[in-house]
Design a protein around this motif. Structure first.
Motif, PDB file in Angstrom:
ATOM      1  N   ALA A 116      -2.432  10.183  -3.454  1.00 29.53           N
ATOM      2  CA  ALA A 116      -1.864  10.059  -4.797  1.00 29.53           C
ATOM      3  C   ALA A 116      -0.970  11.244  -5.133  1.00 29.53           C
ATOM      4  O   ALA A 116       0.039  11.105  -5.853  1.00 29.53           O
ATOM      5  CB  ALA A 116      -2.981   9.927  -5.823  1.00 29.53           C
ATOM      6  N   ASP A 117      -1.298  12.420  -4.607  1.00 30.93           N
ATOM      7  CA  ASP A 117      -0.498  13.623  -4.872  1.00 30.93           C
ATOM      8  C   ASP A 117       0.663  13.779  -3.896  1.00 30.93           C
ATOM      9  O   ASP A 117       1.378  14.794  -3.937  1.00 30.93           O
ATOM     10  CB  ASP A 117      -1.389  14.865  -4.782  1.00 30.93           C
ATOM     11  N   GLY A 118       0.851  12.818  -3.001  1.00 32.46           N
ATOM     12  CA  GLY A 118       1.947  12.892  -2.042  1.00 32.46           C
ATOM     13  C   GLY A 118       1.714  13.893  -0.929  1.00 32.46           C
ATOM     14  O   GLY A 118       2.662  14.326  -0.263  1.00 32.46           O
ATOM     15  N   LYS A 119       0.447  14.277  -0.651  1.00 34.62           N
ATOM     16  CA  LYS A 119       0.131  15.287   0.353  1.00 34.62           C
ATOM     17  C   LYS A 119      -0.578  14.706   1.572  1.00 34.62           C
ATOM     18  O   LYS A 119      -1.067  15.447   2.433  1.00 34.62           O
ATOM     19  CB  LYS A 119      -0.749  16.375  -0.269  1.00 34.62           C
ATOM     20  N   LEU A 120      -0.627  13.384   1.656  1.00 36.68           N
ATOM     21  CA  LEU A 120      -1.336  12.767   2.785  1.00 36.68           C
ATOM     22  C   LEU A 120      -0.669  13.097   4.118  1.00 36.68           C
ATOM     23  O   LEU A 120      -1.342  13.224   5.148  1.00 36.68           O
ATOM     24  CB  LEU A 120      -1.406  11.247   2.596  1.00 36.68           C
ATOM     25  N   GLY A 121       0.659  13.263   4.104  1.00 38.64           N
ATOM     26  CA  GLY A 121       1.386  13.548   5.343  1.00 38.64           C
ATOM     27  C   GLY A 121       0.922  14.806   6.036  1.00 38.64           C
ATOM     28  O   GLY A 121       0.918  14.884   7.274  1.00 38.64           O
ATOM     29  N   LYS A 122       0.495  15.805   5.267  1.00 34.78           N
ATOM     30  CA  LYS A 122       0.025  17.051   5.862  1.00 34.78           C
ATOM     31  C   LYS A 122      -1.254  16.825   6.657  1.00 34.78           C
ATOM     32  O   LYS A 122      -1.451  17.398   7.729  1.00 34.78           O
ATOM     33  CB  LYS A 122      -0.202  18.095   4.766  1.00 34.78           C
ATOM     34  N   LEU A 123      -2.155  15.992   6.121  1.00 34.84           N
ATOM     35  CA  LEU A 123      -3.376  15.643   6.845  1.00 34.84           C
ATOM     36  C   LEU A 123      -3.065  14.734   8.025  1.00 34.84           C
ATOM     37  O   LEU A 123      -3.545  14.946   9.139  1.00 34.84           O
ATOM     38  CB  LEU A 123      -4.358  14.949   5.900  1.00 34.84           C
ATOM     39  N   ALA A 124      -2.232  13.731   7.792  1.00 32.31           N
ATOM     40  CA  ALA A 124      -1.947  12.727   8.820  1.00 32.31           C
ATOM     41  C   ALA A 124      -1.202  13.304  10.009  1.00 32.31           C
ATOM     42  O   ALA A 124      -1.313  12.799  11.131  1.00 32.31           O
ATOM     43  CB  ALA A 124      -1.142  11.581   8.210  1.00 32.31           C
ATOM     44  N   ALA A 125      -0.439  14.389   9.796  1.00 30.24           N
ATOM     45  CA  ALA A 125       0.330  14.978  10.899  1.00 30.24           C
ATOM     46  C   ALA A 125      -0.571  15.447  12.036  1.00 30.24           C
ATOM     47  O   ALA A 125      -0.162  15.471  13.199  1.00 30.24           O
ATOM     48  CB  ALA A 125       1.166  16.135  10.373  1.00 30.24           C
ATOM     49  N   ALA A 174      -2.872   2.187  -0.069  1.00 29.16           N
ATOM     50  CA  ALA A 174      -3.565   3.455  -0.278  1.00 29.16           C
ATOM     51  C   ALA A 174      -2.868   4.650   0.336  1.00 29.16           C
ATOM     52  O   ALA A 174      -3.246   5.792   0.052  1.00 29.16           O
ATOM     53  CB  ALA A 174      -4.985   3.354   0.277  1.00 29.16           C
ATOM     54  N   VAL A 175      -1.848   4.457   1.166  1.00 32.72           N
ATOM     55  CA  VAL A 175      -1.159   5.595   1.777  1.00 32.72           C
ATOM     56  C   VAL A 175       0.165   5.917   1.078  1.00 32.72           C
ATOM     57  O   VAL A 175       0.848   6.870   1.467  1.00 32.72           O
ATOM     58  CB  VAL A 175      -0.906   5.343   3.286  1.00 32.72           C
ATOM     59  N   VAL A 176       0.525   5.146   0.063  1.00 33.01           N
ATOM     60  CA  VAL A 176       1.761   5.375  -0.685  1.00 33.01           C
ATOM     61  C   VAL A 176       1.400   5.888  -2.073  1.00 33.01           C
ATOM     62  O   VAL A 176       0.607   5.249  -2.781  1.00 33.01           O
ATOM     63  CB  VAL A 176       2.591   4.074  -0.792  1.00 33.01           C
ATOM     64  N   PRO A 177       1.939   7.048  -2.480  1.00 33.27           N
ATOM     65  CA  PRO A 177       1.539   7.645  -3.767  1.00 33.27           C
ATOM     66  C   PRO A 177       1.616   6.684  -4.942  1.00 33.27           C
ATOM     67  O   PRO A 177       0.712   6.650  -5.783  1.00 33.27           O
ATOM     68  CB  PRO A 177       2.514   8.811  -3.927  1.00 33.27           C
ATOM     69  N   GLU A 178       2.690   5.882  -4.988  1.00 33.82           N
ATOM     70  CA  GLU A 178       2.914   5.006  -6.131  1.00 33.82           C
ATOM     71  C   GLU A 178       1.909   3.858  -6.221  1.00 33.82           C
ATOM     72  O   GLU A 178       1.769   3.246  -7.304  1.00 33.82           O
ATOM     73  CB  GLU A 178       4.344   4.428  -6.091  1.00 33.82           C
ATOM     74  N   SER A 179       1.233   3.505  -5.140  1.00 35.22           N
ATOM     75  CA  SER A 179       0.335   2.341  -5.160  1.00 35.22           C
ATOM     76  C   SER A 179      -1.130   2.690  -4.906  1.00 35.22           C
ATOM     77  O   SER A 179      -1.951   1.801  -4.742  1.00 35.22           O
ATOM     78  CB  SER A 179       0.808   1.305  -4.119  1.00 35.22           C
ATOM     79  N   VAL A 180      -1.460   3.986  -4.876  1.00 36.49           N
ATOM     80  CA  VAL A 180      -2.853   4.378  -4.663  1.00 36.49           C
ATOM     81  C   VAL A 180      -3.748   3.859  -5.780  1.00 36.49           C
ATOM     82  O   VAL A 180      -4.868   3.386  -5.541  1.00 36.49           O
ATOM     83  CB  VAL A 180      -2.983   5.908  -4.536  1.00 36.49           C
ATOM     84  N   ALA A 181      -3.263   3.919  -7.006  1.00 31.01           N
ATOM     85  CA  ALA A 181      -4.060   3.439  -8.135  1.00 31.01           C
ATOM     86  C   ALA A 181      -4.377   1.959  -7.991  1.00 31.01           C
ATOM     87  O   ALA A 181      -5.501   1.520  -8.295  1.00 31.01           O
ATOM     88  CB  ALA A 181      -3.308   3.684  -9.447  1.00 31.01           C
ATOM     89  N   GLU A 182      -3.400   1.181  -7.530  1.00 32.03           N
ATOM     90  CA  GLU A 182      -3.640  -0.261  -7.327  1.00 32.03           C
ATOM     91  C   GLU A 182      -4.687  -0.471  -6.237  1.00 32.03           C
ATOM     92  O   GLU A 182      -5.545  -1.354  -6.345  1.00 32.03           O
ATOM     93  CB  GLU A 182      -2.341  -0.965  -6.944  1.00 32.03           C
ATOM     94  N   ALA A 183      -4.625   0.335  -5.195  1.00 32.75           N
ATOM     95  CA  ALA A 183      -5.614   0.223  -4.117  1.00 32.75           C
ATOM     96  C   ALA A 183      -7.015   0.516  -4.645  1.00 32.75           C
ATOM     97  O   ALA A 183      -7.974  -0.201  -4.340  1.00 32.75           O
ATOM     98  CB  ALA A 183      -5.272   1.185  -2.985  1.00 32.75           C
ATOM     99  N   ARG A 184      -7.135   1.553  -5.478  1.00 28.36           N
ATOM    100  CA  ARG A 184      -8.434   1.873  -6.069  1.00 28.36           C
ATOM    101  C   ARG A 184      -8.953   0.705  -6.904  1.00 28.36           C
ATOM    102  O   ARG A 184     -10.148   0.358  -6.850  1.00 28.36           O
ATOM    103  CB  ARG A 184      -8.308   3.115  -6.948  1.00 28.36           C
ATOM    104  N   ALA A 185      -8.052   0.095  -7.676  1.00 35.09           N
ATOM    105  CA  ALA A 185      -8.451  -1.003  -8.552  1.00 35.09           C
ATOM    106  C   ALA A 185      -8.953  -2.193  -7.737  1.00 35.09           C
ATOM    107  O   ALA A 185      -9.969  -2.818  -8.074  1.00 35.09           O
ATOM    108  CB  ALA A 185      -7.278  -1.416  -9.446  1.00 35.09           C
ATOM    109  N   ARG A 186      -8.255  -2.508  -6.644  1.00 32.42           N
ATOM    110  CA  ARG A 186      -8.669  -3.639  -5.815  1.00 32.42           C
ATOM    111  C   ARG A 186     -10.038  -3.362  -5.173  1.00 32.42           C
ATOM    112  O   ARG A 186     -10.875  -4.262  -5.064  1.00 32.42           O
ATOM    113  CB  ARG A 186      -7.628  -3.904  -4.723  1.00 32.42           C
TER     114      ARG A 186
END
Length: 616
Positions: A391-400, A462-474
């Protein structure tokens, strides 16, 4: 050369192996006499010590072999009362083969059949005869095919092939014990190694000829079609057993569980995959062999069988298990005899499969959770923290860390697959889905309604900042609790690791160390200062311990804890490894250090890969 004459030569060569040891001892005695006759002082003492050490390694192996007795017979003993039809068939075929029936029949947990005899007086007097039958073989063969197998094994009796078994055992043991104790620079050992190779050539030639003779008996008692059927079915049964054990049993046992009926499960899987296995029977058996092989190629055996005079035989295509009326009970008894599962929970197959897959998924998730905790500087983490990073746009640092060849943006999108696994783990722990066992294919992830479940689309959100909230809701709508997926092993272990290299007498932070390289990390084992017998020490250590046990006993450094690596010198390798805790491990190989295979090259590749990953 006849098989009898070949066998006699083989036994004579075994005797010669011992005589060779005595001759070398006499030679050393003469050399010692000459040394002390013409020399004195420290020089003579040192030379004498070298001679005694060299021949001592040889004699120690011979002495240990002479004193060692064959181990007690293994397998599950089957009495005539437990399997009257099997015993009646064996006795009938023994009469047809013109030999005495075995005194014991034992079941084994492998695709195999064999005979042995505790002969006495160098094979002149017969002894206790044992017939070993693999349970998986009984579960996959027809009665006709089993009769052919039995005829073949009884043919080894009628051909007196087993009479020299004890002598051959002791001779092979003497060679193994002797050669395993001889260093590569021991001149006395060179003679034994050459002699050992020559013995193997003669002994294996005898063995191949005996197999052809035993096949003739198989054809005589069961017919050529059944004997050929065995040749074609053996590779299929072996493949099926190995596939079954690898896909259904091994992972769950390694993860701490045990199935309640190993052999019953194999029978069900074999029946469920009959069509898939059928194609393997059409593959022509290999007709290539080597002088080092103990058995002829299956293709050559089939050709020889087809060339024999035809035998009239009434076919019996019933399953061989018809001869074991209580096969399920015997299978469970054999499991108790052959497998030691320790204190692992013993589960029915459906529960065993579900528990095994869940544990494997948790192990993979723990690897990601540990990296997440290090990145965030917290004690432990779970799916909730990873979604926060996304959600904070920092997943790439972990995923790298898991996609080192991608940019951070690409790595974040590629993380959808691991995210799917993490969401699935949360769903399992939330009781929303479970794994459905199947003998005909992989286990399926299904919901409470029994329908296949799939979280691919939610993982992509869940991997895109803009749609993480939707993933949580689902996830919430489905009843999946995000907090249910959290780390279990906060410290990496070597469970399930494979050994990929080993080097003896490496300096690790100035300490003498044997370096074991796993596919998941290094194991540092304290080593003696002397570099002699390093290769032998490594082999013994790895043959007597699994990687996970070594990692528990000695220092274990998982690759995931490495932040950087530098190769300062390639030969002998000198390197530094930086860790997350800020410390540095210095690894320095020695010119005189021994290794298994090309382990120094393997170490360099590991270090370069760790360096590349750290640079991302």
């Amino acid at each position: 050369m006849s098989t009898t004459l070949r066998a006699a030569v083989s036994v004579a060569m075994l005797v010669g192996f011992y005589v060779l040891g005595l001759l070398q001892l006499a030679l050393v005695g003469w050399l010692l006499y000459e040394i002390w006759t013409h020399m004195h002082g420290a020089g003579a003492a040192k030379l004498s010590w070298l001679l005694l050490a060299a021949v001592g390694a040889v004699l120690a192996g011979l002495w240990r072999a002479i004193r060692t007795k064959p181990s007690e017979p293994d397998g599950l003993l089957i009495t005539p009362e437990q399997a009257p039809e099997l015993w009646a068939t064996v006795r009938e075929l023994a009469t047809a083969a013109g030999t005495r029936a075995p005194d014991e029949i034992r079941l084994e947990p492998m695709v195999n059949a064999a005979v042995s005899e505790d002969a006495r007086l160098l094979g002149l007097l017969g002894g206790t005869r044992r017939l070993y039958l693999g349970m998986p073989l009984l579960q996959t063969f027809t009665v006709d095919q089993l009769r052919a197998v039995l005829g073949h094994e009884l043919g080894h009796y009628s051909g007196s092939h087993t009479r020299l078994g004890a002598i051959a055992y002791r001779g092979r043991l003497a060679m193994y014990e002797t050669l395993s104790r001889v260093g590569r620079y021991n001149v006395f050992g060179w003679v034994f190694k050459g002699y050992g190779r020559l013995y193997r050539l003669v002994s294996n030639a005898v063995g191949r000829r005996q197999e052809f003779e035993a096949d003739e008996v198989a054809v005589r008692v069961a017919g050529a079609d059944a004997a050929v059927g065995v040749m074609r079915e053996l590779p299929v049964a072996t493949f099926a057993w190995n596939f079954y054990f690898g896909q259904y049993v091994a992972q769950g046992v390694e993860l701490g569980y045990a199935p309640d009926d190993i052999f019953g499960g194999f029978g069900q899987m074999h029946a469920a995959r009959t069509e898939a296995l059928a194609g393997l029977r059409d593959i022509e058996p290999d007709d290539e062999t080597s002088v080092w092989d103990t058995h002829p190629a299956l293709g050559d055996r089939i050709t020889a069988i087809r060339a024999l005079p035809p035998v009239q035989h009434t076919a019996d295509e019933r399953p061989a298990t018809i001869l074991l009326p209580n096969v399920d009970e015997l299978g469970r008894a054999l499991q108790a005899e052959a497998f030691d599962f320790g204190d692992r929970p013993v589960l029915p197959w459906a529960e065993f499969t579900a528990a095994s897959i869940t544990a494997a998924r948790q192990r993979g998730a723990d690897r990601i959770f540990r990296s997440t905790a290090r990145l965030l500087g917290v004690q432990e983490a779970g799916l909730a923290e990873i979604l926060d990073l996304a959600a904070d746009g920092k997943l790439g640092k972990l995923a790298a860390e898991f996609f080192p060849d991608a940019t951070r943006k690409e790595a974040a999108l590629a993380f959808a697959d691991p995210m799917d696994d993490l969401i699935t783990l949360a769903a399992v722990h939330s009781g929303v889905v479970g794994y459905q066992h199947s003998w005909s294919g992989p286990a399926q992830l299904v919901g409470r309604d029994g329908q296949p479940a799939d979280f691919t689309e939610i993982a992509k959100l869940a991997v895109v900042p803009e749609s993480v909230a939707e993933a949580r809701a689902r996830l919430g709508t489905l009843g999946i609790q995000i907090e249910a997926a959290r780390v279990v092993e906060s410290r990496a272990t070597a469970g399930g690791s494979d050994v990929i290299g080993a080097m003896a007498n490496v300096r690790v932070n100035d300490q003498e160390t044997d370096l074991i390289m796993l596919d998941r990390g290094f194991v540092f084992v304290p080593a003696p200062k002397g570099t002699d017998d390093g290769e032998k020490r490594l082999k013994e250590m790895l043959s007597n311990n699994d990687p996970a046990t070594l990692a528990q006993i000695y220092r274990y450094l998982p690759y995931e804890e490495v932040t950087g690596a530098r190769v300062l010198k390639p030969v002998p390798i000198n390197a530094e490894v930086d860790l997350h805790d800020g410390s540095t491990v210095r690894i320095k190989a020695r010119w005189t250090g021994e290794e298994l295979g090309k382990s120094q090259d393997t170490l360099e590749k590991i270090l370069n890969r760790l360096n590349e990953r750290a640079g991302r």
